[in-house]
Design a protein around this motif. Structure first.
Motif, PDB file in Angstrom:
ATOM      1  N   GLU A 161       8.637 -11.425 -10.537  1.00  0.00           N
ATOM      2  CA  GLU A 161       8.480 -11.483  -9.077  1.00  0.00           C
ATOM      3  C   GLU A 161       9.560 -12.360  -8.454  1.00  0.00           C
ATOM      4  O   GLU A 161      10.167 -11.994  -7.430  1.00  0.00           O
ATOM      5  CB  GLU A 161       7.103 -12.051  -8.729  1.00  0.00           C
ATOM      6  CG  GLU A 161       5.944 -11.092  -8.888  1.00  0.00           C
ATOM      7  CD  GLU A 161       4.638 -11.706  -8.429  1.00  0.00           C
ATOM      8  OE1 GLU A 161       4.147 -11.314  -7.354  1.00  0.00           O
ATOM      9  OE2 GLU A 161       4.116 -12.599  -9.135  1.00  0.00           O
TER      10      GLU A 161
ATOM     11  N   LYS B 241      10.613  -7.779  -2.033  1.00  0.00           N
ATOM     12  CA  LYS B 241       9.217  -8.163  -2.151  1.00  0.00           C
ATOM     13  C   LYS B 241       8.583  -7.251  -3.192  1.00  0.00           C
ATOM     14  O   LYS B 241       8.436  -6.058  -2.970  1.00  0.00           O
ATOM     15  CB  LYS B 241       8.511  -8.003  -0.801  1.00  0.00           C
ATOM     16  CG  LYS B 241       7.029  -8.330  -0.835  1.00  0.00           C
ATOM     17  CD  LYS B 241       6.396  -8.078   0.522  1.00  0.00           C
ATOM     18  CE  LYS B 241       4.909  -8.397   0.509  1.00  0.00           C
ATOM     19  NZ  LYS B 241       4.274  -8.103   1.819  1.00  0.00           N
TER      20      LYS B 241
ATOM     21  N   GLU C  79       5.407  -6.278  -5.759  1.00  0.00           N
ATOM     22  CA  GLU C  79       3.982  -6.422  -6.048  1.00  0.00           C
ATOM     23  C   GLU C  79       3.624  -5.505  -7.200  1.00  0.00           C
ATOM     24  O   GLU C  79       4.339  -4.542  -7.488  1.00  0.00           O
ATOM     25  CB  GLU C  79       3.152  -6.063  -4.810  1.00  0.00           C
ATOM     26  CG  GLU C  79       3.402  -7.002  -3.631  1.00  0.00           C
ATOM     27  CD  GLU C  79       2.759  -6.490  -2.350  1.00  0.00           C
ATOM     28  OE1 GLU C  79       1.608  -6.866  -2.077  1.00  0.00           O
ATOM     29  OE2 GLU C  79       3.422  -5.701  -1.642  1.00  0.00           O
TER      30      GLU C  79
ATOM     31  N   ARG D 255       0.228  -3.666  -9.628  1.00  0.00           N
ATOM     32  CA  ARG D 255      -1.185  -3.345  -9.800  1.00  0.00           C
ATOM     33  C   ARG D 255      -1.355  -2.726 -11.189  1.00  0.00           C
ATOM     34  O   ARG D 255      -0.461  -2.056 -11.699  1.00  0.00           O
ATOM     35  CB  ARG D 255      -1.671  -2.329  -8.759  1.00  0.00           C
ATOM     36  CG  ARG D 255      -1.567  -2.773  -7.319  1.00  0.00           C
ATOM     37  CD  ARG D 255      -2.663  -3.738  -6.927  1.00  0.00           C
ATOM     38  NE  ARG D 255      -2.637  -3.989  -5.495  1.00  0.00           N
ATOM     39  CZ  ARG D 255      -1.814  -4.868  -4.909  1.00  0.00           C
ATOM     40  NH1 ARG D 255      -0.926  -5.530  -5.638  1.00  0.00           N
ATOM     41  NH2 ARG D 255      -1.867  -5.050  -3.600  1.00  0.00           N
TER      42      ARG D 255
ATOM     43  N   LYS E 231       4.570  -4.388   3.215  1.00  0.00           N
ATOM     44  CA  LYS E 231       3.594  -4.411   2.132  1.00  0.00           C
ATOM     45  C   LYS E 231       3.805  -3.158   1.293  1.00  0.00           C
ATOM     46  O   LYS E 231       3.964  -2.063   1.817  1.00  0.00           O
ATOM     47  CB  LYS E 231       2.170  -4.430   2.697  1.00  0.00           C
ATOM     48  CG  LYS E 231       1.085  -4.535   1.629  1.00  0.00           C
ATOM     49  CD  LYS E 231      -0.285  -4.644   2.275  1.00  0.00           C
ATOM     50  CE  LYS E 231      -1.376  -4.690   1.216  1.00  0.00           C
ATOM     51  NZ  LYS E 231      -1.258  -5.870   0.335  1.00  0.00           N
TER      52      LYS E 231
END
Length: 313
Positions: A34, A43, A45, A47, A73
């Motif tokens: 990250e 950015k 992310e 999962r 996002k």
């Protein structure tokens, strides 16, 4: 990957890795990843997604990493399917359809004979062309192996010595045997790609190179042993999603006569019928097993496309 993304500057990137990535270094490795992307302006992310929740008839948990340089996002897809628990009221009334089963996608091939390994034969079923319907037939709980402590590396050094003494190239040996690249593996000291000749090839190689009898017994006398690891004898699921399709030998078909064919594994991975795999049987299984299920990739790409079409950046 970091270097390429830094150089090419895509608006979004997507990466996939095994579940174990999250526990590497007690979680420190994923934090480092990250931070690395943050330093180049992304950015990122992640999962842990199970492919079965996105229409893939397979339990396949993988870490999906999405990053963007737009300051947005990252849009992970919402599940389209879910496990149905008959004793769970919420599950029973869920608007999501149940996980797809193995039977629902490859059941029509259950009684269709596989074709020869080196064949390009196409099977046609109700105007549906089926490629790569080839499979391993080793489903017994015993196998043939060599006895003794001699290693592949020792055999390699031995054969290499005699080949150099004879002054013959690997290419020439392949030509004599009628192989393409097989002989190269006999002279390669590598646990992943090196190999020991089968008995019949060993005797022919002995005629060519004229080596002594030091390793004759080890290479040519095979013994039968019990398979002691359960996974090699696992039968595929049928009325539930498949276990994870891997890059190695697949599970045994429900008919117990063979293992899942390359095409059956590809269907479970959600490849389209017209996607053709090439190479040896093991190479084709690697291609299928190492892939991200196309349907999961589509679900991810669709969400990213929505964001990009909103006019950002």
């Amino acid at each position: 990957m970091l270097r390429i993304i830094k150089n090419k500057q895509p608006k979004f990137f997507v990466a996939e890795n095994v579940k174990g990535l999250l526990s590497l270094g007690k979680g420190l490795v994923i934090k480092m990843i990250e931070e690395d992307f943050r330093e180049i302006g992304y950015k990122m992310e992640y999962r842990l997604l199970n492919s079965a929740d996105y229409g893939v008839p397979q339990q396949r948990e993988r870490v999906i990493l999405i990053g963007n340089r737009l300051g947005l996002k990252n849009p992970f897809p919402k599940p389209t399917n879910m496990k149905q628990e008959t004793d769970n009221l919420f599950s029973a009334v869920s608007l999501l359809p149940p996980h797809r089963t193995v039977k629902s996608v490859i059941g029509y091939l259950e009684n269709i004979e596989t074709v020869e390994r080196n064949s390009n034969q196409i099977i046609e079923i109700e105007n549906r062309k089926i490629y790569n319907h080839i499979a391993y037939t080793n489903v017994e709980n015993k196998f043939w192996t060599r006895k003794g402590e001699t290693t592949q590396a020792e055999i390699c050094d031995y054969l290499k010595f005699w080949r150099e003494k004879k002054g013959i190239s690997v290419k020439k040996i392949d030509e004599i045997f009628g192989y393409k690249h097989t002989a190269g593996h006999w002279f390669r000291k590598d646990n992943k790609s090196g190999s020991i000749p089968k008995p019949s090839d060993w005797w022919k190689l002995k005629e060519i190179l004229g080596f002594d009898e030091v390793h004759d017994d080890f290479v040519t006398n095979l013994v039968e042993k019990e398979i002691v690891f359960e996974q090699s004898l696992r039968i595929t699921n049928w009325n539930t999603p498949s276990d994870t399709i891997t890059a190695s030998t697949p599970e045994i078909h429900i008919n117990k006569k063979r293992r899942l064919s390359v095409r059956e594994c590809a269907i479970i991975q959600t490849f389209s019928d017209d996607f053709i795999f090439t190479g040896s049987l093991s190479a084709q299984h690697r291609q299928v097993g190492n892939a991200v299920p196309p349907l999961l990739a589509y679900q991810i790409a669709k969400e990213i496309k929505k964001v990009l079409e909103n006019g950002n950046d």
